[in-house]
Design a protein around this motif. Structure first.
Motif, PDB file in Angstrom:
ATOM      1  N   PRO A 394       0.667  -1.033   0.138  1.00 16.02           N
ATOM      2  CA  PRO A 394      -0.071  -0.078   0.111  1.00 16.02           C
ATOM      3  C   PRO A 394       0.680   1.227  -0.114  1.00 16.02           C
ATOM      4  O   PRO A 394       0.607   2.283  -0.208  1.00 16.02           O
ATOM      5  CB  PRO A 394      -0.891  -0.048   1.416  1.00 16.02           C
ATOM      6  N   GLN A 395       1.999   1.240   0.508  1.00 16.73           N
ATOM      7  CA  GLN A 395       2.735   2.467   0.649  1.00 16.73           C
ATOM      8  C   GLN A 395       4.018   2.599  -0.590  1.00 16.73           C
ATOM      9  O   GLN A 395       4.174   3.815  -0.635  1.00 16.73           O
ATOM     10  CB  GLN A 395       3.750   2.240   1.897  1.00 16.73           C
ATOM     11  N   LEU A 396       4.173   1.736  -1.507  1.00 15.02           N
ATOM     12  CA  LEU A 396       5.008   1.857  -2.503  1.00 15.02           C
ATOM     13  C   LEU A 396       4.950   0.966  -3.511  1.00 15.02           C
ATOM     14  O   LEU A 396       4.526  -0.445  -3.266  1.00 15.02           O
ATOM     15  CB  LEU A 396       6.452   1.593  -1.811  1.00 15.02           C
ATOM     16  N   SER A 397       4.807   1.374  -4.878  1.00 17.00           N
ATOM     17  CA  SER A 397       4.786   0.864  -5.953  1.00 17.00           C
ATOM     18  C   SER A 397       6.429   0.727  -6.565  1.00 17.00           C
ATOM     19  O   SER A 397       7.008   1.586  -6.787  1.00 17.00           O
ATOM     20  CB  SER A 397       3.909   1.187  -6.938  1.00 17.00           C
ATOM     21  N   VAL A 398       6.504  -0.763  -7.019  1.00 16.55           N
ATOM     22  CA  VAL A 398       8.067  -1.120  -7.686  1.00 16.55           C
ATOM     23  C   VAL A 398       7.832  -1.613  -8.752  1.00 16.55           C
ATOM     24  O   VAL A 398       7.171  -2.680  -8.811  1.00 16.55           O
ATOM     25  CB  VAL A 398       8.945  -1.745  -6.289  1.00 16.55           C
ATOM     26  N   ALA A 399       8.725  -1.005  -9.775  1.00 17.88           N
ATOM     27  CA  ALA A 399       8.605  -1.924 -11.080  1.00 17.88           C
ATOM     28  C   ALA A 399       9.960  -2.138 -11.396  1.00 17.88           C
ATOM     29  O   ALA A 399      11.136  -1.332 -11.363  1.00 17.88           O
ATOM     30  CB  ALA A 399       7.957  -1.118 -12.222  1.00 17.88           C
ATOM     31  N   ALA A 400      10.382  -3.471 -11.746  1.00 18.72           N
ATOM     32  CA  ALA A 400      11.705  -3.922 -12.090  1.00 18.72           C
ATOM     33  C   ALA A 400      11.724  -4.666 -13.614  1.00 18.72           C
ATOM     34  O   ALA A 400      10.737  -5.413 -13.580  1.00 18.72           O
ATOM     35  CB  ALA A 400      12.322  -4.946 -10.773  1.00 18.72           C
ATOM     36  N   TRP A 401      12.904  -4.256 -13.915  1.00 15.49           N
ATOM     37  CA  TRP A 401      13.099  -5.023 -15.454  1.00 15.49           C
ATOM     38  C   TRP A 401      14.374  -5.233 -15.623  1.00 15.49           C
ATOM     39  O   TRP A 401      15.269  -4.732 -15.255  1.00 15.49           O
ATOM     40  CB  TRP A 401      12.655  -3.770 -16.471  1.00 15.49           C
ATOM     41  N   ALA A 402      14.679  -6.528 -16.340  1.00 18.14           N
ATOM     42  CA  ALA A 402      15.720  -6.918 -16.694  1.00 18.14           C
ATOM     43  C   ALA A 402      16.017  -7.599 -17.869  1.00 18.14           C
ATOM     44  O   ALA A 402      15.247  -8.258 -18.234  1.00 18.14           O
ATOM     45  CB  ALA A 402      16.524  -7.857 -15.547  1.00 18.14           C
ATOM     46  N   ASN A 403      17.062  -7.473 -18.451  1.00 15.85           N
ATOM     47  CA  ASN A 403      17.469  -8.213 -20.004  1.00 15.85           C
ATOM     48  C   ASN A 403      18.551  -8.934 -19.994  1.00 15.85           C
ATOM     49  O   ASN A 403      19.501  -8.710 -19.241  1.00 15.85           O
ATOM     50  CB  ASN A 403      17.426  -6.860 -20.987  1.00 15.85           C
ATOM     51  N   GLY A 404      18.580 -10.066 -20.874  1.00 17.97           N
ATOM     52  CA  GLY A 404      19.846 -10.952 -21.178  1.00 17.97           C
ATOM     53  C   GLY A 404      20.034 -11.723 -19.884  1.00 17.97           C
ATOM     54  O   GLY A 404      19.273 -12.148 -19.218  1.00 17.97           O
ATOM     55  N   THR A 405      21.551 -11.683 -19.745  1.00 17.06           N
ATOM     56  CA  THR A 405      21.939 -12.414 -18.470  1.00 17.06           C
ATOM     57  C   THR A 405      21.351 -11.703 -17.195  1.00 17.06           C
ATOM     58  O   THR A 405      21.242 -12.407 -16.232  1.00 17.06           O
ATOM     59  CB  THR A 405      23.587 -12.196 -18.562  1.00 17.06           C
ATOM     60  N   ALA A 406      21.105 -10.415 -16.901  1.00 16.90           N
ATOM     61  CA  ALA A 406      20.472  -9.988 -15.948  1.00 16.90           C
ATOM     62  C   ALA A 406      19.053 -10.436 -15.519  1.00 16.90           C
ATOM     63  O   ALA A 406      18.701 -10.218 -14.226  1.00 16.90           O
ATOM     64  CB  ALA A 406      20.313  -8.482 -16.065  1.00 16.90           C
ATOM     65  N   ALA A 407      18.463 -11.236 -16.551  1.00 14.33           N
ATOM     66  CA  ALA A 407      17.294 -11.492 -16.337  1.00 14.33           C
ATOM     67  C   ALA A 407      17.145 -12.934 -15.647  1.00 14.33           C
ATOM     68  O   ALA A 407      15.801 -13.666 -15.707  1.00 14.33           O
ATOM     69  CB  ALA A 407      16.514 -11.388 -17.636  1.00 14.33           C
ATOM     70  N   ALA A 408      18.359 -13.607 -15.500  1.00 14.96           N
ATOM     71  CA  ALA A 408      18.290 -15.058 -15.176  1.00 14.96           C
ATOM     72  C   ALA A 408      17.400 -15.191 -13.834  1.00 14.96           C
ATOM     73  O   ALA A 408      16.671 -16.422 -13.844  1.00 14.96           O
ATOM     74  CB  ALA A 408      19.527 -15.429 -14.987  1.00 14.96           C
TER      75      ALA A 408
END
Length: 526
Positions: A394-408
Motif C-alpha cells: 500500500p505504501q510503495l509501487s515498484v517496477a523492476a525490469w532486466a534483460n539478457g543475463t541480468a534476467a536470469a
C-alpha cells in the motif's frame, strides 16, 4: 493475510515475440491529497546537526557531551559561529537541509557526480523544474557564484536510491509512492548500457504485466472478476486469466472492449506512451492509437516508470497522481517557493475495481513475509529474454525490469531489494488488503455458442452445473426422451383396448374375435 487468493507471484509469465514488439507467440505457464505532503522524516532529537557548506556529511554532537565538556563546548561554539557566518543569511533557517543545488528528500546533498551517472534522470528533473516552477539550473544554489540561490528538494529517498543503484547489468528499477506520484528511487542502468532503460525513451514489451490494465477495463465496464472467458480449449474466470497468464482469454477480454477502451483506461491509470511493432511511439494524451491491435498489447513496448505508476494507481485504491521528481523548491532560508503548476490527481478507477485488482494479484509470502502485496511477474522472449516484476504494497509501487543475463533470476530480486530497503528505512506498517469486492456481473457471453448454449463438459458448466445454458441445455433432451419413452410404453396397455375394441368388430365379422383371444397378437396388426 490470506484473502483466499491462490496466486503466486513467483510464477513466471511468458510471452514470445520480437524484442521490438512483433507478433505474439505463446506464454507458458492494490484519500491522499492532491500532491506530495512535503513531510520528511524528523531529524533525531538526541543530536545537534551542524550543516557544513559544500559538505555531504553533518557534524553531529551529543548534547550530553556539550553539557559536561565546557571547554570543548566553547571551542565548538566558536567554530559554529564561524560556520554560521559563512552561511547564506547568516544561517537563518538552515535546519537539516544541506547547501547544494539538489537535495534528497531527507535534505542530504546529491553526490557531486550524480548528473554524470544519471544524465537522463537529471534531464527529467530539470525539465520538471522548468515546467512546474519556471526555473532553470542557473538560478539554483552554487557555493561560489550563487550562495543565496534556490535549492531543489527531490522526491528521491537516499536509502532507496542507493539500494536501487546496487542493480547490476542491463536492468532497472523505479519506486513510486501511491497517491502522491512521488518517485522514491530511479535507476536505469545508464552507466551499464548508455541508455536509461526505464524511461519513455527505452520502452519494453510488458508481456502479462499489462494484463492488469486489460482486467481493469473489463471491471470498469461492469464485469466481475468471476466473469468467464474462453481460453482456447477451456474456460476461465477473469481472475484466473490474470493469475494464470491465460493469453487467449486476456486477448478475448481486450478484443471485446477494444483498443480505444483499453488505452483510455491505461491513460487514466498513468500510462503515457506506447509503441507499436514498428517502433512508432504513440502519446496516449492525443487519443490516436494508429493500427494497434487488442490482441497484441503484451508485445507493445511501454516504459518501466509508467508501469510503476499504473500499479501505484491500483495500490492507491484507484487514485492516480502524476509521476514527479521534485518535492519542493526552497530559498536560502528554507522557505518553500510556490510552484506554477501542482501535481494533478484523478480517480482513475472505482475503488471496487482497484480492490479487485489487488485481490487478483495478491501474492503469498514468497517475496516478503507477513505482509500483503500484489504484483505480476512476466518474461518476454524475443531477441533476448526480458524479465519483469511489477508489484506494490500500500505504501510503495515498484517496477523492476532486466534483460539478457541480468534476467536470469527474474525481476523479483530487484523488486524485493528496494521493497525491503523501503520497509526497513521508513518503517512501513504491514497493511492487509481488503479482498475481492464482489462487484460486477458474472458475464458468460464469451463462452456461449450461437445457440445460446455452453459446452456441458466445459469448466464453467462443471463449476456451475445448474446454470442457464448448462443444466438447461441438458434438461430439454431429458424432457424429450421421457415423452418418447411414454409413447413406447403406451403400446403395452394398448393391446388390451384393442382386444376390447374389436368386440364391436365381431358384429361385422366373426373371424376377428379369434385373434383377439390370443395374447401373441402383434399389435398393431391385431
Amino acid at each position: 493475510m490470506n484473502n483466499g487468493n491462490p496466486s503466486r507471484v513467483g510464477r513466471r509469465r511468458r510471452r514470445t515475440g520480437s524484442q521490438q514488439g512483433g507478433p505474439s507467440g505463446h506464454r507458458r505457464a492494490g484519500a491522499p491529497g492532491s500532491g506530495y505532503s512535503g513531510k520528511r522524516r524528523a531529524a533525531a532529537t538526541s543530536a545537534i546537526a551542524i550543516p557544513l557548506p559544500g559538505k555531504l556529511n553533518d557534524l553531529e554532537l551529543n548534547r550530553l557531551h556539550l553539557a559536561v565538556a565546557g571547554a570543548v563546548g566553547l571551542v565548538i561554539a566558536i567554530g559554529v559561529s564561524i560556520v554560521l557566518g559563512n552561511l547564506p543569511d547568516g544561517g537563518a533557517g538552515g535546519g537539516d537541509q544541506e547547501n547544494a543545488a539538489y537535495l534528497y528528500a531527507g535534505g542530504q546533498a546529491l553526490p557531486a557526480d550524480f548528473a554524470d551517472k544519471h544524465p537522463s534522470l537529471a534531464e527529467q528533473i530539470n525539465a520538471e523544474l522548468e515546467a512546474r516552477y519556471g526555473l532553470t539550473p542557473d538560478q539554483l544554489y552554487d557555493e561560489a557564484s550563487r550562495p543565496e540561490g534556490l535549492r531543489v528538494v527531490l522526491t528521491l529517498d537516499k536509502a532507496l536510491q542507493e539500494a536501487a543503484e546496487e542493480t547490476s547489468g542491463e536492468a532497472g528499477v523505479v519506486a513510486i509512492e501511491p497517491g502522491t506520484g512521488a518517485v522514491r528511487c530511479y535507476y536505469g542502468a545508464e552507466g551499464e548500457t548508455g541508455t536509461d532503460q526505464i524511461s519513455a525513451a527505452a520502452p519494453h514489451p510488458p508481456s502479462s504485466v499489462f494484463d492488469m490494465i486489460t482486467a481493469a477495463t473489463a471491471l470498469e465496464a461492469g464485469a466481475s472478476i468471476e466473469s468467464w472467458w474462453s481460453d482456447e480449449d477451456t474456460d476461465v474466470t477473469l481472475a484466473a486469466a490474470v493469475q494464470e497468464n491465460r493469453m487467449a482469454a486476456m486477448d478475448a477480454v481486450a478484443d471485446k472492449y477494444g483498443v480505444e477502451a483499453v488505452l483510455e483506461t491505461a491513460k487514466g491509470m498513468g500510462l503515457k506512451t506506447i509503441a507499436d511493432g514498428e517502433g512508432t511511439v504513440y502519446d496516449l494524451a492525443t487519443g490516436e492509437y494508429g493500427g494497434l491491435k487488442a490482441t497484441d498489447f503484451g508485445t507493445y513496448p511501454v516504459s518501466v516508470v509508467d508501469m510503476a505508476g499504473v500499479y501505484a494507481t491500483i495500490a492507491a485504491d484507484g487514485l492516480q497522481a502524476d509521476t514527479h521528481f521534485i518535492e519542493r523548491v526552497i530559498d536560502s532560508g528554507d522557505a518553500e517557493v510556490d510552484a506554477d503548476q501542482g501535481i494533478s490527481t484523478n480517480q482513475a478507477l472505482a475503488e471496487t475495481t482497484a480492490q479487485d485488482l489487488q485481490y487478483v494479484g495478491l501474492g503469498e509470502a514468497e517475496a516478503i513475509e507477513d505482509r500483503d502485496f500484489f504484483g505480476v511477474a512476466a518474461d518476454f522472449y524475443g531477441e533476448t529474454t526480458q524479465s519483469w516484476f511489477v508489484g506494490a504494497i500500500p505504501q510503495l509501487s515498484v517496477a523492476a525490469w532486466a534483460n539478457g543475463t541480468a534476467a536470469a533470476d527474474g525481476g523479483i530480486p530487484l523488486w524485493q531489494n528496494v521493497i525491503d530497503a523501503a520497509i526497513e528505512e521508513n518503517g512501513y506498517e504491514a497493511e492487509q488488503l481488503p479482498g475481492a469486492s464482489g462487484a460486477g456481473e458474472d458475464l458468460t457471453e464469451d463462452i456461449v455458442d450461437d445457440d445460446g448454449q455452453i459446452d456441458p463438459d466445459s469448466e464453467y458448466c462443471q463449476t456451475n452445473p445448474d446454470a442457464e445454458g448448462c443444466g438447461a441445455s441438458a434438461s430439454p433432451s431429458e424432457s424429450d426422451s421421457p415423452s418418447e419413452d411414454e409413447t413406447s410404453e403406451e403400446p403395452d396397455p394398448d393391446p388390451d383396448p384393442t382386444t376390447a375394441e374389436p368386440e364391436p368388430d365381431p358384429t361385422t365379422s366373426e373371424p376377428d374375435p379369434e385373434p383377439s383371444t390370443t395374447e401373441d397378437c402383434n399389435w398393431p396388426l391385431c
